[in-house]
Design an enzyme around this catalytic site. Structure first.
Site, mmCIF file in Angstrom:
data_model
loop_
_atom_site.group_PDB
_atom_site.id
_atom_site.type_symbol
_atom_site.label_atom_id
_atom_site.label_comp_id
_atom_site.label_asym_id
_atom_site.label_seq_id
_atom_site.Cartn_x
_atom_site.Cartn_y
_atom_site.Cartn_z
ATOM 1 C CB THR A 1 20.846 -4.348 -14.851
ATOM 2 O OG1 THR A 1 20.074 -5.516 -15.092
ATOM 3 C CG2 THR A 1 20.677 -3.390 -15.988
ATOM 4 C CD GLU B 1 18.677 -0.780 -17.023
ATOM 5 O OE1 GLU B 1 19.447 -0.063 -16.348
ATOM 6 O OE2 GLU B 1 18.029 -1.717 -16.539
ATOM 7 C CE LYS C 1 2.164 0.336 -5.445
ATOM 8 N NZ LYS C 1 2.467 -0.563 -6.509
ATOM 9 C CD1 TRP D 1 1.215 4.054 -4.347
ATOM 10 C CD2 TRP D 1 2.785 4.817 -5.750
ATOM 11 N NE1 TRP D 1 1.063 3.391 -5.547
ATOM 12 C CE2 TRP D 1 2.008 3.846 -6.422
ATOM 13 C CE3 TRP D 1 3.833 5.425 -6.427
ATOM 14 C CZ2 TRP D 1 2.255 3.473 -7.749
ATOM 15 C CZ3 TRP D 1 4.079 5.067 -7.746
ATOM 16 C CH2 TRP D 1 3.290 4.096 -8.396
HETATM 17 P P1 AMP Z 1 22.585 0.799 -11.757
HETATM 18 O O1 AMP Z 1 22.046 0.473 -13.088
HETATM 19 O O2 AMP Z 1 23.157 -0.367 -11.028
HETATM 20 O O3 AMP Z 1 23.507 1.966 -11.810
HETATM 21 O O4 AMP Z 1 21.366 1.246 -10.829
HETATM 22 C C1 AMP Z 1 20.498 2.273 -11.245
HETATM 23 C C2 AMP Z 1 19.555 2.605 -10.131
HETATM 24 O O5 AMP Z 1 20.260 3.183 -9.039
HETATM 25 C C3 AMP Z 1 18.523 3.636 -10.514
HETATM 26 O O6 AMP Z 1 17.446 3.085 -11.235
HETATM 27 C C4 AMP Z 1 18.126 4.179 -9.156
HETATM 28 O O7 AMP Z 1 17.173 3.339 -8.525
HETATM 29 C C5 AMP Z 1 19.420 4.131 -8.376
HETATM 30 N N1 AMP Z 1 20.063 5.445 -8.380
HETATM 31 C C6 AMP Z 1 21.063 5.883 -9.156
HETATM 32 N N2 AMP Z 1 21.414 7.146 -8.832
HETATM 33 C C7 AMP Z 1 20.598 7.525 -7.825
HETATM 34 C C8 AMP Z 1 20.445 8.736 -7.062
HETATM 35 N N3 AMP Z 1 21.222 9.798 -7.238
HETATM 36 N N4 AMP Z 1 19.476 8.750 -6.128
HETATM 37 C C9 AMP Z 1 18.684 7.675 -5.902
HETATM 38 N N5 AMP Z 1 18.782 6.523 -6.585
HETATM 39 C C10 AMP Z 1 19.729 6.447 -7.541
#
Ligand code: AMP
Length: 543
Positions: A185, A330, A439, A444
């Site tokens: 990640t 994940e 916060k 929130w």
């Molecule tokens: P990654 O593992 O790099 O793909 O990042 C995952 C994160 O991207 C998620 O936990 C979200 O915070 C963000 N994310 C993915 N898709 C979306 C979406 N459609 N809208 C808002 N946030 C998203």
């Protein structure tokens, strides 16, 4: 009593066997890194993947070895993936958009033994690979004719390496829970964390992703995954496409509007997927050239929240259906997709767009809940937001090496780090990352909701909201704006535009204009840098 059905392990290379047997002549078209468009078929990919596996075994690689790839989406990358998995080794995708020292850290952590690299990235590898001592060999994804001079002593051109295998090879067989792939990640804080997919989780995820109300792809589709294999598994498409036998179009290293348009048009692509930034570039290109999208039917948009304007343009101007999706590395990565349940039949215009702003509902195989900080579950009322937790057969149960154990609880729930609410129909909407939520006075405020509102202003190019320390309220929102070129909206214009569209106490206490907002390697707003930039900022309300 156990069932009496056949113990047919869910192994990834069986997907490729299926594609070759049932859809063998379906094409895989790639924009090669060398330049020209090249064509193969599912049979061709399988033939060469078997050679990759055979050659890997001959070189002494096998079960459990981590084998890195630093490559664009091409048929070569596909055959390498399947070849690696076919000997029980683990493909480890590296994201070239990370800083080189992060890539080196990740490779050392994973102890990669072999690296497949596209020509584009050879200079980075030459410079940094010597600090990864576990790597025994570098295979450059090209032929002898295109192989440049290199300072790497152990580098060979792929085609030459592959030519030494005749393909007379049988896939290895092993338990379906064997590791198949690995991806780190790209966290904005702390060290990257390794996610390890299994054959079983990949196969199940591919099935989940292909289902009609998920991505809903069929053998009659032509699929262009712009989303890279090196970021969250190309959203499962490298496995879902052969599983249903689609034609695939691979964009290589060119993701600008004109290049993507060229492939969409010349290959008559019906289905595509990428992050919002890519679609902004395409839509801009379409506007400038006045071109249309006669073949494209559906586009999946995720990775970050899809702006309403993108959904509206695709649907209203180009007759292309948008599927907003959420997921994470994940989760293999799909978590939810915003396809329409019958409850929304007949919904049109603004009301439909409103639903499409949500990230959607979970398919079979993804369980979801939203809790408070004490793990008490919130109702599905579409407004009470809290920590979003998930579990399922394609959701990580631990990080490689046991990092961040606190994100996994004893009942198998994984805390996503996202903040969300779920409505009565099961549609989830992300309101923030847990660490970005503001916060204020114990309540929130969603930074994403405010950002979405602000970008609705016609003169705003990009917006980010961060919490600024406040003596009375603990934190209050600061809105950071990049103006559109040639536009000069004042702070008051933007605030009055937002007035009445969110709760009064959510309204930003101030607006700051900047030339640029920092982004992470995967295109997300880098709040940590922004917070650092504004750490001494004093809000006018904090007196
Ligand atoms: P990654 O593992 O790099 O793909 O990042 C995952 C994160 O991207 C998620 O936990 C979200 O915070 C963000 N994310 C993915 N898709 C979306 C979406 N459609 N809208 C808002 N946030 C998203």
């Amino acid at each position: 009593m156990l069932g009496l059905m056949q113990p047919w392990p869910l192994l990834c290379h069986k997907i490729l066997d299926y594609a070759a047997a049932q859809h063998g002549q379906r094409e895989i078209v790639s924009r090669s890194v060398e330049g020209p468009i090249v064509r193969t078929t599912w049979s061709g990919v399988r033939e060469r993947a078997l050679k990759v596996a055979q050659r890997l075994e001959r070189d002494g690689f096998g079960l459990g070895d981590r084998i890195a790839t630093l490559a664009w989406n091409t048929a070569r990358h596909l055959e390498v993936w399947y070849g690696i998995m076919g000997v029980g080794a683990i493909y480890h995708t590296l994201n070239p958009r990370l800083f080189p020292d992060q890539i080196v850290w990740i490779m050392n952590h994973a102890e990669d033994r072999l690296l497949f690299v596209d020509l584009t990235f050879l200079p980075i590898v030459e410079k940094y690979c010597p600090s990864v001592t576990s790597v025994k060999k570098v295979v450059v994804l090209t032929d002898r004719a295109h192989m440049p001079q290199t300072s790497l002593p152990n580098a060979v051109p792929y085609e030459e390496w592959l030519a030494e295998a005749d393909g007379d090879f049988s896939w290895k067989s092993f338990d379906e829970n064997t590791a198949a792939g690995m991806c780190y990640t790209s966290g904005t804080t702390g060290d990257p964390k390794g996610v390890v997919y299994s054959h079983r989780s990949n196969v199940l995820h591919a099935m989940i992703a292909a289902m009609p109300d998920s991505m809903g792809i069929s053998t009659r589709d032509t699929v262009l995954p712009v989303v890279p294999m090196f970021h969250a598994n190309a959203w499962g498409l490298a496995q879902s496409c052969p599983m249903v036998g689609t034609k695939m179009v691979m964009p290589g290293g060119k993701m600008d509007g004109a290049s993507i348009y060229e492939l969409l048009d010349s290959e008559q692509v019906s289905f595509t997927a990428a992050v919002p930034t890519v679609w902004l570039m395409l839509l801009q290109h379409l506007e400038q050239t006045r071109k249309k999208l006669p073949y494209l039917k559906r586009v999946v948009i995720g990775g970050s929240a899809c702006p309403r304007a993108i959904t509206e343009k695709f649907q209203n101007d180009y007759d292309v259906e948008v599927i907003h999706a959420w997921g994470m590395t994940e989760m293999s990565p799909l978590g939810t997709l915003c396809t329409m349940k019958p409850e929304y039949d007949g919904l049109e215009g603004e009301a439909r767009l409103g639903i499409q702003q949500k990230q959607g509902y979970a398919p079979f195989g993804v369980e979801m809940k939203v809790t408070d900080d004490d793990n008490r579950e919130h109702p599905w009322d579409g407004k009470t937001f809290g920590r979003l937790k998930v579990r399922g057969p394609a959701v990580a149960g631990a990080y490689y090496g046991g990092a961040s154990e606190e994100q996994f609880d004893t009942d198998g729930w994984f805390d996503t780090g996202d903040v969300a609410h779920i409505d009565a129909h099961g549609y989830m909407q992300i309101t923030d990352r847990a660490k970005d939520v503001i916060k204020s006075g114990g309540e929130w405020i969603s930074s994403i909701d405010l950002e979405n509102l602000a970008v609705g202003h016609p003169d705003v190019a990009e917006a980010a909201v961060i919490g600024i320390h406040h003596a009375k309220w603990d934190e209050r929102p600061l809105l950071v704006i990049v103006r559109k070129p040639g536009k000069e909206p004042a702070k008051e214009d933007i605030l009055s535009f937002m007035q009445g569209k969110c709760a009064k106490w959510w309204m930003p206490d101030d607006v700051a204009f900047v030339a640029e907002i920092p982004h992470t390697a995967t295109g997300k707003i880098q709040k940590i840098t922004l917070r650092e930039q504004f750490k001494d900022y004093r809000l006018p309300t904090d007196v």
